[in-house]
Enzyme design. Structure first.
Site, PDB file in Angstrom:
ATOM      1  N   GLU A 147      38.892 -74.046  70.177  1.00 30.45           N
ATOM      2  CA  GLU A 147      39.131 -74.273  68.748  1.00 30.45           C
ATOM      3  C   GLU A 147      39.929 -75.549  68.563  1.00 30.45           C
ATOM      4  O   GLU A 147      40.900 -75.788  69.287  1.00 30.45           O
ATOM      5  CB  GLU A 147      39.888 -73.072  68.180  1.00 30.45           C
ATOM      6  CG  GLU A 147      39.470 -72.688  66.788  1.00 30.45           C
ATOM      7  CD  GLU A 147      38.051 -72.166  66.714  1.00 30.45           C
ATOM      8  OE1 GLU A 147      37.168 -72.942  66.287  1.00 30.45           O
ATOM      9  OE2 GLU A 147      37.815 -71.005  67.078  1.00 30.45           O
ATOM     10  N   HIS A 148      39.503 -76.345  67.582  1.00 29.56           N
ATOM     11  CA  HIS A 148      40.127 -77.648  67.305  1.00 29.56           C
ATOM     12  C   HIS A 148      39.970 -78.590  68.505  1.00 29.56           C
ATOM     13  O   HIS A 148      40.764 -79.512  68.680  1.00 29.56           O
ATOM     14  CB  HIS A 148      41.605 -77.492  66.931  1.00 29.56           C
ATOM     15  CG  HIS A 148      41.790 -76.883  65.561  1.00 29.56           C
ATOM     16  ND1 HIS A 148      41.624 -77.592  64.407  1.00 29.56           N
ATOM     17  CD2 HIS A 148      42.082 -75.607  65.181  1.00 29.56           C
ATOM     18  CE1 HIS A 148      41.848 -76.797  63.361  1.00 29.56           C
ATOM     19  NE2 HIS A 148      42.112 -75.583  63.806  1.00 29.56           N
ATOM     20  N   THR A 149      38.994 -78.326  69.323  1.00 26.65           N
ATOM     21  CA  THR A 149      38.711 -79.214  70.448  1.00 26.65           C
ATOM     22  C   THR A 149      37.563 -80.171  70.120  1.00 26.65           C
ATOM     23  O   THR A 149      37.442 -81.219  70.752  1.00 26.65           O
ATOM     24  CB  THR A 149      38.317 -78.403  71.698  1.00 26.65           C
ATOM     25  OG1 THR A 149      37.391 -77.398  71.284  1.00 26.65           O
ATOM     26  CG2 THR A 149      39.521 -77.739  72.330  1.00 26.65           C
ATOM     27  N   LEU A 165      30.598 -67.546  59.571  1.00 30.03           N
ATOM     28  CA  LEU A 165      29.536 -67.369  60.568  1.00 30.03           C
ATOM     29  C   LEU A 165      28.499 -68.486  60.474  1.00 30.03           C
ATOM     30  O   LEU A 165      27.451 -68.430  61.101  1.00 30.03           O
ATOM     31  CB  LEU A 165      28.859 -66.010  60.404  1.00 30.03           C
ATOM     32  CG  LEU A 165      29.749 -64.803  60.697  1.00 30.03           C
ATOM     33  CD1 LEU A 165      28.941 -63.522  60.632  1.00 30.03           C
ATOM     34  CD2 LEU A 165      30.379 -64.927  62.076  1.00 30.03           C
ATOM     35  N   SER A 166      28.817 -69.475  59.669  1.00 28.63           N
ATOM     36  CA  SER A 166      27.978 -70.660  59.534  1.00 28.63           C
ATOM     37  C   SER A 166      26.594 -70.377  58.966  1.00 28.63           C
ATOM     38  O   SER A 166      25.568 -70.686  59.569  1.00 28.63           O
ATOM     39  CB  SER A 166      27.849 -71.405  60.863  1.00 28.63           C
ATOM     40  OG  SER A 166      27.522 -72.748  60.586  1.00 28.63           O
ATOM     41  N   SER A 167      26.578 -69.815  57.782  1.00 28.18           N
ATOM     42  CA  SER A 167      25.309 -69.657  57.068  1.00 28.18           C
ATOM     43  C   SER A 167      24.719 -71.019  56.754  1.00 28.18           C
ATOM     44  O   SER A 167      23.500 -71.160  56.631  1.00 28.18           O
ATOM     45  CB  SER A 167      25.509 -68.854  55.780  1.00 28.18           C
ATOM     46  OG  SER A 167      26.248 -69.592  54.830  1.00 28.18           O
ATOM     47  N   SER A 168      25.565 -72.043  56.649  1.00 25.50           N
ATOM     48  CA  SER A 168      25.042 -73.374  56.314  1.00 25.50           C
ATOM     49  C   SER A 168      24.215 -73.932  57.467  1.00 25.50           C
ATOM     50  O   SER A 168      23.141 -74.500  57.243  1.00 25.50           O
ATOM     51  CB  SER A 168      26.179 -74.333  55.956  1.00 25.50           C
ATOM     52  OG  SER A 168      27.099 -74.480  57.023  1.00 25.50           O
ATOM     53  N   ASP A 205      27.955 -75.838  65.249  1.00 28.98           N
ATOM     54  CA  ASP A 205      27.261 -74.808  64.477  1.00 28.98           C
ATOM     55  C   ASP A 205      25.745 -74.909  64.603  1.00 28.98           C
ATOM     56  O   ASP A 205      25.089 -73.936  64.971  1.00 28.98           O
ATOM     57  CB  ASP A 205      27.685 -74.851  63.014  1.00 28.98           C
ATOM     58  CG  ASP A 205      29.172 -74.619  62.818  1.00 28.98           C
ATOM     59  OD1 ASP A 205      29.877 -74.380  63.827  1.00 28.98           O
ATOM     60  OD2 ASP A 205      29.640 -74.684  61.678  1.00 28.98           O
ATOM     61  N   TYR A 225      43.677 -79.333  57.915  1.00 29.98           N
ATOM     62  CA  TYR A 225      42.718 -79.808  58.909  1.00 29.98           C
ATOM     63  C   TYR A 225      42.860 -81.318  59.112  1.00 29.98           C
ATOM     64  O   TYR A 225      42.978 -81.809  60.245  1.00 29.98           O
ATOM     65  CB  TYR A 225      41.307 -79.449  58.442  1.00 29.98           C
ATOM     66  CG  TYR A 225      40.213 -79.713  59.435  1.00 29.98           C
ATOM     67  CD1 TYR A 225      39.866 -78.748  60.379  1.00 29.98           C
ATOM     68  CD2 TYR A 225      39.507 -80.912  59.428  1.00 29.98           C
ATOM     69  CE1 TYR A 225      38.851 -78.981  61.289  1.00 29.98           C
ATOM     70  CE2 TYR A 225      38.490 -81.145  60.335  1.00 29.98           C
ATOM     71  CZ  TYR A 225      38.162 -80.182  61.256  1.00 29.98           C
ATOM     72  OH  TYR A 225      37.161 -80.414  62.154  1.00 29.98           O
TER      73      TYR A 225
HETATM   74  P1  ADP Z   1      29.480 -70.980  56.101  1.00 28.50           P
HETATM   75  O1  ADP Z   1      28.622 -71.992  56.791  1.00 28.50           O
HETATM   76  O2  ADP Z   1      30.723 -70.685  56.847  1.00 28.50           O
HETATM   77  O3  ADP Z   1      28.740 -69.722  55.748  1.00 28.50           O
HETATM   78  P2  ADP Z   1      29.584 -73.076  54.154  1.00 28.50           P
HETATM   79  O4  ADP Z   1      30.404 -73.295  52.928  1.00 28.50           O
HETATM   80  O5  ADP Z   1      29.598 -74.103  55.206  1.00 28.50           O
HETATM   81  O6  ADP Z   1      29.952 -71.633  54.718  1.00 28.50           O
HETATM   82  O7  ADP Z   1      28.064 -72.939  53.715  1.00 28.50           O
HETATM   83  C1  ADP Z   1      27.681 -71.968  52.773  1.00 28.50           C
HETATM   84  C2  ADP Z   1      26.720 -72.569  51.749  1.00 28.50           C
HETATM   85  O8  ADP Z   1      25.416 -72.737  52.326  1.00 28.50           O
HETATM   86  C3  ADP Z   1      26.499 -71.664  50.566  1.00 28.50           C
HETATM   87  O9  ADP Z   1      27.496 -71.831  49.582  1.00 28.50           O
HETATM   88  C4  ADP Z   1      25.141 -72.147  50.063  1.00 28.50           C
HETATM   89  O10 ADP Z   1      25.277 -73.336  49.319  1.00 28.50           O
HETATM   90  C5  ADP Z   1      24.422 -72.468  51.368  1.00 28.50           C
HETATM   91  N1  ADP Z   1      23.647 -71.298  51.827  1.00 28.50           N
HETATM   92  C6  ADP Z   1      23.756 -70.663  52.995  1.00 28.50           C
HETATM   93  N2  ADP Z   1      22.877 -69.630  53.078  1.00 28.50           N
HETATM   94  C7  ADP Z   1      22.183 -69.630  51.927  1.00 28.50           C
HETATM   95  C8  ADP Z   1      21.133 -68.815  51.395  1.00 28.50           C
HETATM   96  N3  ADP Z   1      20.623 -67.783  52.071  1.00 28.50           N
HETATM   97  N4  ADP Z   1      20.662 -69.116  50.148  1.00 28.50           N
HETATM   98  C9  ADP Z   1      21.167 -70.160  49.465  1.00 28.50           C
HETATM   99  N5  ADP Z   1      22.153 -70.948  49.905  1.00 28.50           N
HETATM  100  C10 ADP Z   1      22.671 -70.696  51.115  1.00 28.50           C
HETATM  101 MG    MG Z   2      29.197 -73.995  57.259  1.00 31.53          MG
END
Ligand code: ADP
Ligand code: MG
Length: 393
Positions: free
Chosen positions: A36-38, A125-128, A172, A222
């Protein structure tokens, strides 16, 4: 692999876009086991993909339009491939990989897209990255580009960092694209070399406990840590402890610490001590995993947590308590905060058979002190992104 609301997505796709999707892909979320932070110090990280993924369906179009909907957000949007522009909302994360593919010179057709995700949004969990990798893979398949998973990762990273404009590392998207079931991924953030490290004991689960604290402080804190690392490196270079051309704290090993003690103020010394010891912990953790020595792996998680709390000073009372509760529970090998800190979640390495009991103890103990029960997620280490069988339609 986890089951998906895939039928629902395909049904909605057909209704929205007037025809069935031609391709379907999945891309998982990730958690960082240690390191972490590496990343911004050009060091080592050790993420893995988890069994929560984002599903993307796509069909090519005859024109240059893109139409996309997200089941989670209940939202839809349209844009033109020749006029990609940042809007400041979720659609940026869909445009971003298309921007990066075009930048690499790939010819893309317009696309109809549909997205659904079992990666919780904005909870660490990096949904992005799952969305970026998923859209890159879906566009690749729909356009017949023949790319590799590592290309999806690079495209997603380029898109998120340069189009969305979020300062994010390669961890990620690499974890989402290249993860392997029952393996962690050792990523060298300097060389971008990736090695899959087997987890000899497969009967292990990861608990992910949300602190419920939004990381408002994270931006400022950060940046401050990044600046402190760079200031410490300047001092180390000037004192001849780091090599003259050194670009990052990565170049300092544990052997340099006694000399650093003489030249660094205490705060900067603590920051460097974390980075240097954390890099060493990543390799020690890999060794422990490969040997199936979960007790050693757990001890490294706890040592990493102590270092983040005391030396790097990025923990909070909520994160501290979640880790204490986990570490006190039978069947839990070790706990630490995961992500940048100042909120976000904790990670607990647990025996599969004990995972429910450990989760219950953490949730109950946390509720007792903070008056709310955290919703703890149990995850397995899963495969990275890939195409699903082509839709039937
Ligand atoms: P994390 O990556 O930790 O989940 P982030 O803020 O980096 O959080 O990214 C989340 C953003 O990615 C959401 O606010 C949205 O804009 C986009 N996103 C992720 N998954 C979806 C999804 N299934 N539908 C629409 N947007 C999504
Ligand atoms: Mg993200």
């Amino acid at each position: 692999m986890s089951s998906h609301p895939r039928e629902e997505l395909e049904r909605r796709f057909e209704r929205r876009h007037g025809g069935p999707p031609r391709v379907a892909v999945r891309a998982p979320g990730r958690v960082n086991l240690i390191g972490e932070h590496t990343d911004y110090n050009e060091g080592l990280v050790l993420p893995c993909a988890v069994d929560r993924d984002t599903l993307v369906c796509a069909a090519p179009r005859a024109d240059r339009r893109c139409r996309v909907f997200s089941l989670e957000l209940g939202a839809e949007a349209e844009f033109d491939l020749d006029a990609l522009a940042r809007r400041g909302d979720w659609v940026d994360y869909v445009q971003a990989p298309l921007f990066a593919l075009a930048e690499r010179g790939h010819a893309l057709p317009g696309l109809d897209l549909g997205v659904t995700s079992r990666v919780p949004l904005e909870s660490g969990l990096s949904s992005s990255a799952a969305l970026g990798v998923g859209v890159a893979a879906a566009a690749d398949r729909a356009a017949g580009l023949g790319l590799e998973p590592v290309d999806w990762a690079r495209v997603a990273h380029r898109g998120e960092s340069h189009f969305v404009g979020v300062g994010c590392g390669i961890m990620d998207p690499f974890a989402s694209a290249l993860g392997r079931a029952d393996h962690a991924l050792r990523i060298d953030c300097r060389s971008q070399e990736v090695r899959a490290v087997p987890l000899a004991a497969a009967a292990v689960r990861l608990l992910i406990a949300p602190s419920g604290v939004r990381r408002q402080l994270a931006q400022g804190g950060y940046r401050e840590r990044v600046a402190e690392c760079s200031a410490a490196l300047d001092v180390a270079r000037a004192a001849g402890i780091a090599p003259p051309g050194s670009s990052a704290l990565r170049d300092l090993g544990p052997g340099a610490l006694p000399a650093l003690e003489r030249v660094l103020e205490p705060r900067l010394l603590r920051r460097v001590r974390h980075v240097v010891s954390e890099n060493a912990r990543v390799d020690a953790f890999c060794e422990a995993l490969a040997k199936g020595d979960l007790a050693a792996a757990g001890a490294l998680l706890r040592a990493g947590m102590a270092s983040l709390r005391d030396d790097y000073e990025v923990s909070t009372p909520e994160l501290d308590l979640l880790c204490e509760l986990g570490d006190a529970a039978p069947g839990c090998h070790g706990s630490r905060l995961t992500g940048a800190g100042w909120g976000g979640c904790t990670l607990h390495l647990v025996d599969a058979a004990a995972s429910e009991a450990v989760a219950e103890r953490i949730a109950a103990g946390f509720a007792e002190r903070f008056g709310r029960r955290p919703e703890i997620l149990t995850a397995r280490i899963a495969d990275g992104a890939g195409a699903l069988a082509d839709p039937a339609g």
